[in-house]
Scaffold this motif. Structure first.
Motif, short mmCIF file in Angstrom:
data_model
loop_
_atom_site.label_atom_id
_atom_site.label_comp_id
_atom_site.label_asym_id
_atom_site.label_seq_id
_atom_site.Cartn_x
_atom_site.Cartn_y
_atom_site.Cartn_z
N VAL A 166 0.82 -1.21 0.00
CA VAL A 166 0.00 0.00 0.00
C VAL A 166 0.86 1.26 0.00
O VAL A 166 0.54 2.25 -0.68
N SER A 173 -2.86 3.09 -6.82
CA SER A 173 -3.81 3.39 -5.75
C SER A 173 -5.20 3.78 -6.25
O SER A 173 -6.18 3.68 -5.50
N ARG A 176 -9.49 -0.10 -8.42
CA ARG A 176 -10.43 -0.62 -7.44
C ARG A 176 -9.90 -1.84 -6.69
O ARG A 176 -10.26 -2.05 -5.53
N ASP A 179 -6.60 -2.41 -2.67
CA ASP A 179 -7.28 -2.12 -1.42
C ASP A 179 -6.73 -3.03 -0.33
O ASP A 179 -6.59 -4.24 -0.52
N ARG A 180 -6.42 -2.46 0.81
CA ARG A 180 -5.85 -3.23 1.92
C ARG A 180 -6.73 -4.42 2.29
O ARG A 180 -6.24 -5.53 2.54
N GLU A 181 -8.04 -4.20 2.33
CA GLU A 181 -8.96 -5.27 2.73
C GLU A 181 -8.94 -6.43 1.74
O GLU A 181 -9.09 -7.59 2.12
N THR A 182 -8.73 -6.12 0.45
CA THR A 182 -8.65 -7.19 -0.55
C THR A 182 -7.46 -8.10 -0.27
O THR A 182 -7.57 -9.33 -0.27
#
Length: 211
Positions: A166, A173, A176, A179-182
């Protein structure tokens, strides 16, 4: 007289520097206690401009420089690699003459992205006497499968991996999938599938294994 064991060598290659979002199992594998002296090399086939800078910064944070044997950055156009396949094949022939790793990480041959499939196909076409593991990349196309090789990771390693991705690969960035959650959720899912003690793991496809 004690026989000295040869140092374990692994290589990872892929289309863009952010292969680390899924292929960071390579350095984590090398960091395992039974292989403290393992060597590592990294090849990126579409790394120019800001991507080249990010690639160098990312690998410097993820790997011990003393165990890094090579970082090869190529400027092939992202999205158009099948149309310059002959030139990319020549790079693989160069790799075959210069390295003989014990373990290779490459793209999944069933990846929906045309560049990724080409790199996987040329890996298998070129390296016939090596252990090859194919990493997975979540994407819009929905091509996730059922990998059968798992590397459990501590939660600290997972957090470090995601932090580096990240904070380093900022050129991605706006996308889509970036993403950190992905990144965390995929490792959590694979950890559940292999009963990882930490709950986290990376997963790979091992299509051919000689015991």
């Amino acid at each position: 007289m004690e026989t000295r064991r040869a140092r374990f060598k692994s290589c990872a290659w892929g289309v863009i520097p952010t292969i680390w979002r899924s292929a960071a199992g390579a350095p984590s594998w090398n960091s395992r206690p039974e292989r403290p002296d393992a060597l590592f090399c990294w090849v990126v086939f579409s790394a120019s401009g800001i991507r080249a800078l990010e690639a160098k910064q990312g690998v410097a944070q993820l790997l011990d420089p003393s165990r890094l044997t090579a970082v090869m950055l190529k400027p092939f156009p992202d999205g158009f690699m099948p149309y310059v396949g002959a030139d990319i094949k020549r790079v693989f022939e160069e790799l075959k003459r210069s390295i003989s790793p014990d373990l290779i990480f490459t793209h999944n041959r069933n990846d929906a992205h045309q560049d990724h499939r080409l790199i996987s196909e040329l890996t298998w076409n070129t390296f016939r006497d090596h252990l090859i593991l194919e990493y997975e990349i979540p994407k819009y196309d929905g091509d996730m499968g059922r990998p059968g090789v798992f590397v459990p990771l501590s939660k600290d390693v997972c957090e470090r991996k995601v932090d580096v991705i990240v904070n380093t690969f900022r050129s991605q960035s706006e996308k889509r999938w970036f993403d950190r959650e992905t990144f965390v959720s995929l490792m959590r899912l694979r950890g559940m599938e292999c009963n990882s003690p930490s709950g986290y793991a990376e997963a790979f496809y091992g299509r051919k294994l000689v015991l």
